[in-house]
Design a protein around this motif. Structure first.
Motif, PDB file in Angstrom:
ATOM      1  N   ILE A  96       0.840  -1.201   0.000  1.00 32.48           N
ATOM      2  CA  ILE A  96       0.000   0.000   0.000  1.00 32.48           C
ATOM      3  C   ILE A  96       0.879   1.256   0.000  1.00 32.48           C
ATOM      4  N   LEU A  97       1.919   1.251   0.824  1.00 31.46           N
ATOM      5  CA  LEU A  97       2.805   2.412   0.890  1.00 31.46           C
ATOM      6  C   LEU A  97       3.516   2.647  -0.442  1.00 31.46           C
ATOM      7  N   ASP A  98       3.936   1.567  -1.090  1.00 27.25           N
ATOM      8  CA  ASP A  98       4.576   1.701  -2.401  1.00 27.25           C
ATOM      9  C   ASP A  98       3.604   2.254  -3.431  1.00 27.25           C
ATOM     10  N   LYS A  99       2.355   1.831  -3.337  1.00 29.60           N
ATOM     11  CA  LYS A  99       1.341   2.317  -4.270  1.00 29.60           C
ATOM     12  C   LYS A  99       1.101   3.811  -4.089  1.00 29.60           C
ATOM     13  N   VAL A 100       1.179   4.280  -2.852  1.00 31.84           N
ATOM     14  CA  VAL A 100       0.919   5.687  -2.555  1.00 31.84           C
ATOM     15  C   VAL A 100       2.126   6.567  -2.865  1.00 31.84           C
ATOM     16  N   GLY A 101       3.298   6.137  -2.388  1.00 30.95           N
ATOM     17  CA  GLY A 101       4.467   7.008  -2.502  1.00 30.95           C
ATOM     18  C   GLY A 101       5.712   6.344  -3.032  1.00 30.95           C
ATOM     19  N   GLY A 102       5.585   5.158  -3.608  1.00 28.34           N
ATOM     20  CA  GLY A 102       6.732   4.480  -4.186  1.00 28.34           C
ATOM     21  C   GLY A 102       7.597   3.802  -3.131  1.00 28.34           C
ATOM     22  N   LEU A 103       8.720   3.269  -3.577  1.00 29.68           N
ATOM     23  CA  LEU A 103       9.625   2.529  -2.706  1.00 29.68           C
ATOM     24  C   LEU A 103      10.130   3.390  -1.554  1.00 29.68           C
ATOM     25  N   GLU A 104      10.351   4.673  -1.801  1.00 33.29           N
ATOM     26  CA  GLU A 104      10.884   5.540  -0.745  1.00 33.29           C
ATOM     27  C   GLU A 104       9.921   5.651   0.436  1.00 33.29           C
ATOM     28  N   LEU A 105       8.622   5.654   0.172  1.00 39.17           N
ATOM     29  CA  LEU A 105       7.656   5.711   1.268  1.00 39.17           C
ATOM     30  C   LEU A 105       7.654   4.403   2.047  1.00 39.17           C
ATOM     31  N   ALA A 106       7.772   3.287   1.341  1.00 33.98           N
ATOM     32  CA  ALA A 106       7.850   1.993   2.030  1.00 33.98           C
ATOM     33  C   ALA A 106       9.107   1.925   2.891  1.00 33.98           C
ATOM     34  N   ARG A 107      10.213   2.445   2.373  1.00 33.62           N
ATOM     35  CA  ARG A 107      11.439   2.481   3.178  1.00 33.62           C
ATOM     36  C   ARG A 107      11.318   3.472   4.337  1.00 33.62           C
ATOM     37  N   ALA A 108      10.580   4.546   4.145  1.00 31.87           N
ATOM     38  CA  ALA A 108      10.375   5.511   5.220  1.00 31.87           C
ATOM     39  C   ALA A 108       9.629   4.867   6.393  1.00 31.87           C
ATOM     40  N   TYR A 109       8.759   3.926   6.083  1.00 32.42           N
ATOM     41  CA  TYR A 109       8.053   3.203   7.148  1.00 32.42           C
ATOM     42  C   TYR A 109       9.044   2.393   7.988  1.00 32.42           C
ATOM     43  N   SER A 110      10.016   1.767   7.337  1.00 34.21           N
ATOM     44  CA  SER A 110      11.052   1.036   8.069  1.00 34.21           C
ATOM     45  C   SER A 110      11.887   1.989   8.925  1.00 34.21           C
ATOM     46  N   LEU A 111      12.210   3.167   8.370  1.00 34.09           N
ATOM     47  CA  LEU A 111      12.952   4.159   9.141  1.00 34.09           C
ATOM     48  C   LEU A 111      12.156   4.585  10.367  1.00 34.09           C
ATOM     49  N   PHE A 112      10.868   4.794  10.196  1.00 32.48           N
ATOM     50  CA  PHE A 112      10.003   5.169  11.311  1.00 32.48           C
ATOM     51  C   PHE A 112      10.012   4.072  12.383  1.00 32.48           C
ATOM     52  N   CYS A 113       9.945   2.806  11.949  1.00 29.39           N
ATOM     53  CA  CYS A 113       9.970   1.680  12.905  1.00 29.39           C
ATOM     54  C   CYS A 113      11.287   1.643  13.665  1.00 29.39           C
ATOM     55  N   MET A 114      12.405   1.836  12.962  1.00 28.61           N
ATOM     56  CA  MET A 114      13.711   1.771  13.621  1.00 28.61           C
ATOM     57  C   MET A 114      13.931   2.963  14.557  1.00 28.61           C
ATOM     58  N   MET A 115      13.390   4.106  14.208  1.00 26.68           N
ATOM     59  CA  MET A 115      13.437   5.241  15.136  1.00 26.68           C
ATOM     60  C   MET A 115      12.587   4.939  16.370  1.00 26.68           C
ATOM     61  N   GLY A 116      11.485   4.228  16.163  1.00 25.50           N
ATOM     62  CA  GLY A 116      10.668   3.793  17.292  1.00 25.50           C
ATOM     63  C   GLY A 116      11.419   2.824  18.185  1.00 25.50           C
ATOM     64  N   VAL A 117      12.159   1.899  17.582  1.00 25.04           N
ATOM     65  CA  VAL A 117      12.981   0.969  18.354  1.00 25.04           C
ATOM     66  C   VAL A 117      13.987   1.729  19.206  1.00 25.04           C
ATOM     67  N   ASN A 118      14.634   2.720  18.601  1.00 27.77           N
ATOM     68  CA  ASN A 118      15.637   3.487  19.330  1.00 27.77           C
ATOM     69  C   ASN A 118      15.017   4.316  20.455  1.00 27.77           C
ATOM     70  N   THR A 119      13.826   4.813  20.224  1.00 24.14           N
ATOM     71  CA  THR A 119      13.112   5.528  21.287  1.00 24.14           C
ATOM     72  C   THR A 119      12.847   4.609  22.470  1.00 24.14           C
ATOM     73  N   ILE A 120      12.486   3.365  22.186  1.00 19.57           N
ATOM     74  CA  ILE A 120      12.236   2.393  23.252  1.00 19.57           C
ATOM     75  C   ILE A 120      13.529   2.028  23.973  1.00 19.57           C
ATOM     76  N   VAL A 121      14.633   1.934  23.223  1.00 24.09           N
ATOM     77  CA  VAL A 121      15.940   1.729  23.858  1.00 24.09           C
ATOM     78  C   VAL A 121      16.188   2.823  24.890  1.00 24.09           C
ATOM     79  N   TYR A 122      15.914   4.053  24.513  1.00 21.46           N
ATOM     80  CA  TYR A 122      16.134   5.194  25.401  1.00 21.46           C
ATOM     81  C   TYR A 122      15.302   5.067  26.675  1.00 21.46           C
ATOM     82  N   PHE A 123      14.001   4.832  26.520  1.00 21.33           N
ATOM     83  CA  PHE A 123      13.125   4.826  27.678  1.00 21.33           C
ATOM     84  C   PHE A 123      13.333   3.600  28.570  1.00 21.33           C
ATOM     85  N   CYS A 124      13.620   2.444  27.965  1.00 22.79           N
ATOM     86  CA  CYS A 124      13.909   1.257  28.773  1.00 22.79           C
ATOM     87  C   CYS A 124      15.164   1.465  29.609  1.00 22.79           C
ATOM     88  N   THR A 125      16.204   2.022  28.984  1.00 23.07           N
ATOM     89  CA  THR A 125      17.451   2.265  29.699  1.00 23.07           C
ATOM     90  C   THR A 125      17.259   3.325  30.776  1.00 23.07           C
TER      91      THR A 125
END
Length: 398
Positions: A96-125
């Motif tokens: 769906i993301l690729d259909k809306v905004g191409g491969l870059e939008l689909a990759r942006a979703y992964s970037l958003f997820c990994m930034m979320g992971v790092n945010t959780i690293v911060y708060f857990c620590t």
């Protein structure tokens, strides 16, 4: 003596429940925002390539499945039979993301997820080892080559890791508050992470272990048992519900891609071990230092620290045992997520920022340049490693 112990426990519990560790406020959270911005900028600015074959396959499958969902023709293949994650979860999102905004939008979703992971690293620590350690942990994790790589890859991995991290963060939240009913959320989260990518099964026990040991450290035996029982009930209910609705051909994929996988690219075990150290050796070394410090100086967090360190080696141990080179670079980000809080504590200790919540005295002097130097070294290695990995497949553009 027993009365003093009981009142102390209650006082600690009240203190924990009043605190709101998940609230963001500009004066205290600006280092996290800066780290996340750096993670995003470095990923977007340095990692460029056309679609990897897995990205193309998952996005193509997801678009077919979404069209079928909307009343279109049936998919050409039974993707559930051989995908390493349930095709109706991430591939549909990516399609769906690729259909809306191409491969870059689909990759942006992964970037958003990994930034979320790092945010959780911060708060857990921050919850366990306080703010200075959280800053170091987040900075170290954001600088790793495997993390930067996953931030620009439209595959199952980033979303799966985010769900595992979210489950871990929730386990720590539950283990330090009186809201035991929140443990019912752990089961669905773990089940969704497994559906996203079946390899998440490897981290189900560590997440439950974090719940057990954190609850034991902050709340005591009975509250720990209650939370564990609720989490197991929710997990069992999620498994039964999933089994009822899921395409049964997915069990073939679980066996073929995860539990009974045949190594596609066989590599010597020593080579894989050395590669793991090359990708995350500095973080593991710092985590080992933290493990020794905690065992010597604060018994309350010994089990939690040991669990985090052991969980960080599950991925390397599996790949080394199977001699499997495929996806090794991606999967290292999963293990290093558990090592990052320990590494952050070690760097905070070296820099003289260990607070009085621990039973040992604060280190005299602020050797902050040592901690900063380690972070810069991880960043220089990580940025170069991520670029090397990201150019491993041929550029197919014009």
């Amino acid at each position: 003596m027993a009365v003093i112990s009981t009142s102390t426990t209650k006082a600690i519990t009240r203190s924990i429940t009043r605190k709101k560790p998940w609230t963001l406020s500009p004066p205290t959270a600006w280092p996290l925002f800066l780290i996340l911005a750096t993670q995003a900028i470095v990923s977007l600015a340095t990692l460029h390539n056309t679609a990897f074959q897995d990205e193309g396959l998952y996005i193509y499958a997801g678009q077919q499945l979404f069209r079928y969902w909307m009343g279109g023709p049936a998919p050409l293949e039974n993707y559930a039979f051989y995908f390493s994650g349930y095709p109706w979860v991430y591939p549909v999102i990516g399609g769906i993301l690729d259909k809306v905004g191409g491969l870059e939008l689909a990759r942006a979703y992964s970037l958003f997820c990994m930034m979320g992971v790092n945010t959780i690293v911060y708060f857990c620590t921050k919850k366990i080892f306080q703010r200075p350690a959280a800053i170091f942990a987040s900075a170290a994790y954001a600088s790793l080559g495997t993390v930067l790589y996953l931030s620009r890859l439209a595959t199952f991995d980033a979303m799966c890791l985010f769900l595992i991290a979210l489950g871990t963060g929730l386990a720590i939240k539950i283990g330090t508050s009186r809201h035991s009913w929140l443990a019912l959320l752990i089961g669905p989260l773990l089940m969704l992470s497994i559906l996203t990518k079946y390899a998440a099964m490897l981290f189900s026990l560590p997440v439950l272990g974090v719940l057990v040991f954190t609850s034991l450290a902050f709340l005591g035996w009975w509250r720990m048992i209650l939370r564990l029982v609720l989490a197991l009930i929710s997990l069992a209910g999620s498994m039964v519900t999933t089994y009822y609705f899921v395409d049964k051909s997915a069990f073939h994929a679980i066996s073929g891609t995860t539990t009974n996988r045949v190594a596609e690219i066989i590599k010597p075990r020593l080579e894989l071990f050395l590669h793991a150290l090359q990708m995350g050796g500095l973080v593991w070394a710092a985590a080992l230092v933290a493990l020794v410090l905690i065992f010597r100086m604060d018994k309350r967090f010994r089990l939690t620290a040991l669990l985090l360190f052991g969980s960080s080696w599950l991925v390397p141990a599996y790949h080394i045992y199977e001699q499997e080179g495929v996806s090794f670079d991606k999967h290292l980000a999963f293990g290093l997520f558990f090592a990052a809080p320990l590494a952050g504590f070690a760097l905070a200790w070296i820099s003289g920022h260990v607070q009085h919540s621990f039973s040992f005295a604060r280190v005299k002097g602020r050797h902050w340049l040592v901690g900063l130097s380690v972070i810069l070294l991880i960043f220089m290695l990580g940025s170069q490693q991520s670029q090397t990995i990201y150019t491993q497949w041929a550029h197919t553009g014009g």
